[in-house]
Design an enzyme around this catalytic site. Structure first.
Site, short mmCIF file in Angstrom:
data_model
loop_
_atom_site.label_atom_id
_atom_site.label_comp_id
_atom_site.label_asym_id
_atom_site.label_seq_id
_atom_site.Cartn_x
_atom_site.Cartn_y
_atom_site.Cartn_z
N ARG A 120 -1.57 0.66 4.96
CA ARG A 120 -1.85 1.17 6.31
C ARG A 120 -1.92 2.69 6.24
O ARG A 120 -1.06 3.33 5.64
CB ARG A 120 -0.77 0.73 7.31
CG ARG A 120 -1.07 1.22 8.73
CD ARG A 120 -0.16 0.59 9.77
NE ARG A 120 -0.56 -0.75 10.14
CZ ARG A 120 -1.57 -1.06 10.97
NH1 ARG A 120 -2.32 -0.11 11.50
NH2 ARG A 120 -1.83 -2.30 11.26
N ASN A 142 -20.38 7.60 -7.50
CA ASN A 142 -19.15 8.38 -7.34
C ASN A 142 -18.02 7.47 -6.87
O ASN A 142 -17.05 7.29 -7.57
CB ASN A 142 -19.34 9.49 -6.31
CG ASN A 142 -19.53 10.87 -6.93
OD1 ASN A 142 -19.51 11.00 -8.16
ND2 ASN A 142 -19.71 11.87 -6.11
N LYS A 167 -10.25 13.06 -7.07
CA LYS A 167 -9.36 14.12 -7.56
C LYS A 167 -8.58 14.75 -6.41
O LYS A 167 -7.41 15.08 -6.55
CB LYS A 167 -10.16 15.18 -8.31
CG LYS A 167 -9.27 16.22 -8.98
CD LYS A 167 -10.05 17.12 -9.91
CE LYS A 167 -9.10 18.00 -10.72
NZ LYS A 167 -8.34 18.93 -9.88
N ASP A 206 -24.75 18.39 -7.30
CA ASP A 206 -24.35 17.01 -7.56
C ASP A 206 -24.75 16.12 -6.39
O ASP A 206 -25.15 14.97 -6.57
CB ASP A 206 -22.84 16.92 -7.78
CG ASP A 206 -22.43 17.43 -9.15
OD1 ASP A 206 -23.27 17.39 -10.08
OD2 ASP A 206 -21.27 17.88 -9.30
N ALA A 238 -14.42 13.95 -8.21
CA ALA A 238 -14.83 14.28 -6.83
C ALA A 238 -13.71 13.90 -5.84
O ALA A 238 -12.58 14.35 -5.99
CB ALA A 238 -16.15 13.58 -6.53
P1 NAP Z 1 -20.21 17.69 -0.12
O1 NAP Z 1 -19.19 17.47 0.93
O2 NAP Z 1 -21.20 18.76 0.05
O3 NAP Z 1 -19.57 17.83 -1.58
C1 NAP Z 1 -18.31 17.91 -1.91
C2 NAP Z 1 -18.24 18.61 -3.27
O4 NAP Z 1 -18.11 17.61 -4.28
C3 NAP Z 1 -19.46 19.45 -3.67
O5 NAP Z 1 -18.97 20.63 -4.25
C4 NAP Z 1 -20.17 18.60 -4.70
O6 NAP Z 1 -20.89 19.34 -5.63
C5 NAP Z 1 -18.98 17.95 -5.35
N1 NAP Z 1 -19.21 16.74 -6.12
C6 NAP Z 1 -20.03 15.69 -5.86
N2 NAP Z 1 -19.92 14.76 -6.82
C7 NAP Z 1 -19.02 15.23 -7.72
C8 NAP Z 1 -18.48 14.74 -8.93
N3 NAP Z 1 -18.83 13.54 -9.40
N4 NAP Z 1 -17.55 15.49 -9.58
C9 NAP Z 1 -17.17 16.68 -9.10
N5 NAP Z 1 -17.63 17.20 -7.98
C10 NAP Z 1 -18.56 16.49 -7.28
O7 NAP Z 1 -21.02 16.31 -0.32
P2 NAP Z 1 -21.98 15.96 -1.51
O8 NAP Z 1 -22.38 17.15 -2.30
O9 NAP Z 1 -23.04 15.10 -0.96
O10 NAP Z 1 -21.03 15.09 -2.44
C11 NAP Z 1 -20.56 13.86 -2.02
C12 NAP Z 1 -19.21 13.63 -2.59
O11 NAP Z 1 -18.27 14.47 -1.99
C13 NAP Z 1 -18.67 12.23 -2.33
O12 NAP Z 1 -19.24 11.29 -3.22
C14 NAP Z 1 -17.20 12.45 -2.54
O13 NAP Z 1 -16.82 12.27 -3.90
C15 NAP Z 1 -16.99 13.91 -2.23
N6 NAP Z 1 -16.10 14.03 -1.08
C16 NAP Z 1 -14.91 14.64 -1.29
C17 NAP Z 1 -13.96 14.73 -0.27
C18 NAP Z 1 -12.68 15.41 -0.57
O14 NAP Z 1 -12.49 15.85 -1.70
N7 NAP Z 1 -11.77 15.47 0.38
C19 NAP Z 1 -14.23 14.18 0.97
C20 NAP Z 1 -15.46 13.56 1.17
C21 NAP Z 1 -16.39 13.49 0.13
P3 NAP Z 1 -22.29 20.06 -5.27
O15 NAP Z 1 -21.92 21.27 -4.47
O16 NAP Z 1 -22.85 20.37 -6.61
O17 NAP Z 1 -23.14 19.09 -4.48
#
Ligand code: NAP
Ligand code: MN
Length: 265
Positions: free
Chosen positions: A149, A122, A166, A51, A163
């Site tokens: 805050r 996202n 959730k 993703d 993502a």
């Molecule tokens: P990452 O840190 O490697 O990915 C975080 C996980 O989110 C990966 O497993 C990725 O899947 C998955 N993911 C990305 N978009 C998704 C979606 N729309 N629905 C469900 N899962 C999703 O970073 P990245 O792969 O570049 O993804 C960026 C995204 O990570 C950001 O847009 C944000 O949504 C998310 N994120 C989450 C947190 C958290 O949950 N605490 C914190 C920061 C960012 P893949 O392994 O297939 O790439």
């Protein structure tokens, strides 16, 4: 898909991927597709990877409305990646128009300080980059709503709802609902500071303005999907659901419900 035949592949080259791509390219040629090496000449843009790769493919090619984006995974299926590089039969099915459906995903229009414009598919996230909290005045349709805050806030799209949103206990939103969802990252709630505390889902015609309270701890990081903006000192972030949408395809038996179930249940 007869009117769409110029394909750009977005991926990080490694020997392993290149080998697998040979078969994909062969399949494309058999189906009358032409590979182009310049994304601006493509009408199909395929990301190879997870993703995260799909998010980058869209961002690096400018959120094009005249293109079909396709996510091809190199491991497990994701939310944006409907196809698998090791499953050529699935990709073959994707090349037959009666097997696929075109989906339109809502995205966000974000404006920082009235001049920096960008999109998110996202979420747009605003997070403290120091150990201290910072404050945000939240306005909805020009009405003062609350002062937050804490660590930050996230505004996600329906497809982004699975993502970051959730993890913040936001709701999963059907991508057919053009909307945006505001969630909090660790809000302080006491007699001095009060926020809603629950995720807030807003209709597509609302306008959300997050004003960063300029109190000295006012240098949060602004994130657009998986990229941090280079702006280091901002005052106001305006967020709306865009009139633009991102087009992608999926196999008919792989709906949003299938994806949520496959990933979380
Ligand atoms: P990452 O840190 O490697 O990915 C975080 C996980 O989110 C990966 O497993 C990725 O899947 C998955 N993911 C990305 N978009 C998704 C979606 N729309 N629905 C469900 N899962 C999703 O970073 P990245 O792969 O570049 O993804 C960026 C995204 O990570 C950001 O847009 C944000 O949504 C998310 N994120 C989450 C947190 C958290 O949950 N605490 C914190 C920061 C960012 P893949 O392994 O297939 O790439
Ligand atoms: Mn990733």
């Amino acid at each position: 898909m007869s009117d769409r035949n110029n394909v750009f592949l977005y991926y990080t080259p490694t020997d392993e991927v290149e080998v697998k791509l040979e078969k994909l390219k062969e399949l494309g040629r058999e189906h009358g597709l032409t590979l182009v090496d310049d994304a601006s000449k493509a009408n199909i843009i395929a990301s190879i990877g997870g993703d995260g790769a799909f998010l980058q493919a869209i961002r690096k090619t400018g959120f094009r409305e005249d293109c079909l984006y396709v996510g091809i995974n190199d491991g497990r299926l994701g939310f944006y990646t409907d196809f698998n590089l090791d499953d050529l039969d699935g990709i073959k099915a994707g090349l037959q128009s009666d097997m696929v459906e075109v989906l339109r995903y809502p995205i966000l229009d974000v404006t920082v300080d009235g001049n920096e414009n960008f999109h998110c598919i996202n979420e747009c996230s605003i997070r403290s980059n120091i150990i201290k909290t910072f404050a945000i005045d939240v306005y909805i349709d020009n009405i003062y709503f609350e002062t937050f805050r804490g660590d930050g806030m996230v505004v996600s799209t329906p497809t982004g709802s699975t993502a970051y949103n959730k993890s913040l206990r936001g709701a999963i939103v059907d991508p057919r609902l053009a909307s945006m969802q505001l969630t909090e990252i660790a809000s302080l709630n006491n007699n001095e500071y009060r926020t809603l505390g629950s995720p807030l889902l807003l209709n597509k015609d609302r306008e959300l303005v997050l004003k960063i309270v300029q109190d000295g701890n006012d240098h949060p990081i602004i994130g657009a999907d998986n990229e941090a903006l280079s702006i280091r000192h901002s005052h106001e972030v305006k967020i709306k659901v865009s009139d633009k949408m991102i087009k992608t395809i999926k196999l008919k038996d792989n709906s949003f419900v299938h994806k949520v179930k496959r990933s979380f249940l």
